[in-house]
Design a protein around this motif. Sequence first.
Motif, PDB file in Angstrom:
ATOM      1  N   ARG A 295       0.742  -1.091  -0.396  1.00 38.48           N
ATOM      2  CA  ARG A 295      -0.298   0.299   0.331  1.00 38.48           C
ATOM      3  C   ARG A 295       0.519   1.044  -0.205  1.00 38.48           C
ATOM      4  O   ARG A 295       0.761   2.347  -0.824  1.00 38.48           O
ATOM      5  N   LEU A 296       1.664   0.647   1.226  1.00 36.09           N
ATOM      6  CA  LEU A 296       3.139   2.141   0.679  1.00 36.09           C
ATOM      7  C   LEU A 296       4.057   2.349  -0.309  1.00 36.09           C
ATOM      8  O   LEU A 296       3.801   3.688  -0.917  1.00 36.09           O
ATOM      9  N   LEU A 297       4.076   1.707  -1.004  1.00 36.20           N
ATOM     10  CA  LEU A 297       4.580   1.566  -2.293  1.00 36.20           C
ATOM     11  C   LEU A 297       4.058   1.942  -3.315  1.00 36.20           C
ATOM     12  O   LEU A 297       4.195   3.179  -4.015  1.00 36.20           O
ATOM     13  N   LEU A 298       2.600   1.697  -3.260  1.00 35.75           N
ATOM     14  CA  LEU A 298       1.725   2.658  -4.811  1.00 35.75           C
ATOM     15  C   LEU A 298       0.378   4.035  -4.028  1.00 35.75           C
ATOM     16  O   LEU A 298       0.881   4.691  -5.283  1.00 35.75           O
TER      17      LEU A 298
ATOM     18  N   SER B  55      10.729  -2.409  -5.637  1.00 36.04           N
ATOM     19  CA  SER B  55      11.201  -1.535  -6.517  1.00 36.04           C
ATOM     20  C   SER B  55      10.484  -2.374  -8.099  1.00 36.04           C
ATOM     21  O   SER B  55       9.602  -0.824  -8.905  1.00 36.04           O
ATOM     22  N   GLU B  56      10.732  -3.189  -8.328  1.00 35.48           N
ATOM     23  CA  GLU B  56       9.484  -4.003  -9.410  1.00 35.48           C
ATOM     24  C   GLU B  56       8.136  -2.973  -9.122  1.00 35.48           C
ATOM     25  O   GLU B  56       7.199  -3.434 -10.331  1.00 35.48           O
ATOM     26  N   PHE B  57       7.844  -3.845  -8.062  1.00 31.05           N
ATOM     27  CA  PHE B  57       6.372  -3.730  -8.310  1.00 31.05           C
ATOM     28  C   PHE B  57       5.739  -2.552  -8.040  1.00 31.05           C
ATOM     29  O   PHE B  57       4.847  -2.140  -8.620  1.00 31.05           O
TER      30      PHE B  57
ATOM     31  N   LYS C 144       6.090  -0.883 -12.004  1.00 29.01           N
ATOM     32  CA  LYS C 144       4.963  -2.520 -12.786  1.00 29.01           C
ATOM     33  C   LYS C 144       3.096  -1.529 -12.069  1.00 29.01           C
ATOM     34  O   LYS C 144       2.296  -1.520 -12.838  1.00 29.01           O
ATOM     35  N   TYR C 145       3.182  -1.298 -11.158  1.00 32.98           N
ATOM     36  CA  TYR C 145       1.869  -0.732 -10.662  1.00 32.98           C
ATOM     37  C   TYR C 145       1.429   0.576 -10.448  1.00 32.98           C
ATOM     38  O   TYR C 145       0.276   0.994 -10.202  1.00 32.98           O
ATOM     39  N   LYS C 146       2.121   1.681  -9.765  1.00 31.83           N
ATOM     40  CA  LYS C 146       2.173   2.824  -9.567  1.00 31.83           C
ATOM     41  C   LYS C 146       1.989   3.593 -10.855  1.00 31.83           C
ATOM     42  O   LYS C 146       2.341   2.750 -11.592  1.00 31.83           O
ATOM     43  N   MET C 147       0.714   3.954 -10.442  1.00 32.25           N
ATOM     44  CA  MET C 147       0.318   5.234 -11.558  1.00 32.25           C
ATOM     45  C   MET C 147       0.727   6.326 -11.286  1.00 32.25           C
ATOM     46  O   MET C 147       0.446   7.241 -10.816  1.00 32.25           O
TER      47      MET C 147
END
Length: 147
Positions: A82-85, A119-121, A124-127
């Motif tokens: 959640r924090l990554l995104l 970092s890959e996640f 790939k998923y953060k807009m």
Amino acid sequence: MIDSFDYLRYGSGIHAFVDKHVKRYRDIYEYVLKTPAGQHRLTDLAEIAGISTQHMSHDIKDKFGLSFVELLACGRCMVAARLLLSTGKMIRDISAECGFSDPKYLVKYFKMYYRYTPSEFRKKYKMDEETLASRMRYEEIPLSAAI
């Protein structure tokens, strides 16, 4: 630990909860809410529940199908995702905020549960805001078109 009681992810567990287990896990949940992320220990949780550490360990494994350590790591990784995104925080800061003693443990467990490094996640998923805005566009359709 808080996120580890996510019934949408784990279902209702392997066995149904009886009333005394519901109270036990509510007490544990309230404790976990008040305690900083890196300070959840099985012995403390067992003491709150009024049972032995071994009983607590087996109870968690029976109810959730995961060991305490696995459940804790999975919950921490969910918070990290959640924090990554949702933030631009550095991975080492997210790791500390989620209760990992070292960022390498976040990477290890994150890859185990999500098949990507943090970092890959994120890549790939953060807009970005432009992509998000383009997906949020909508057209005005007249009410007569609904009939």
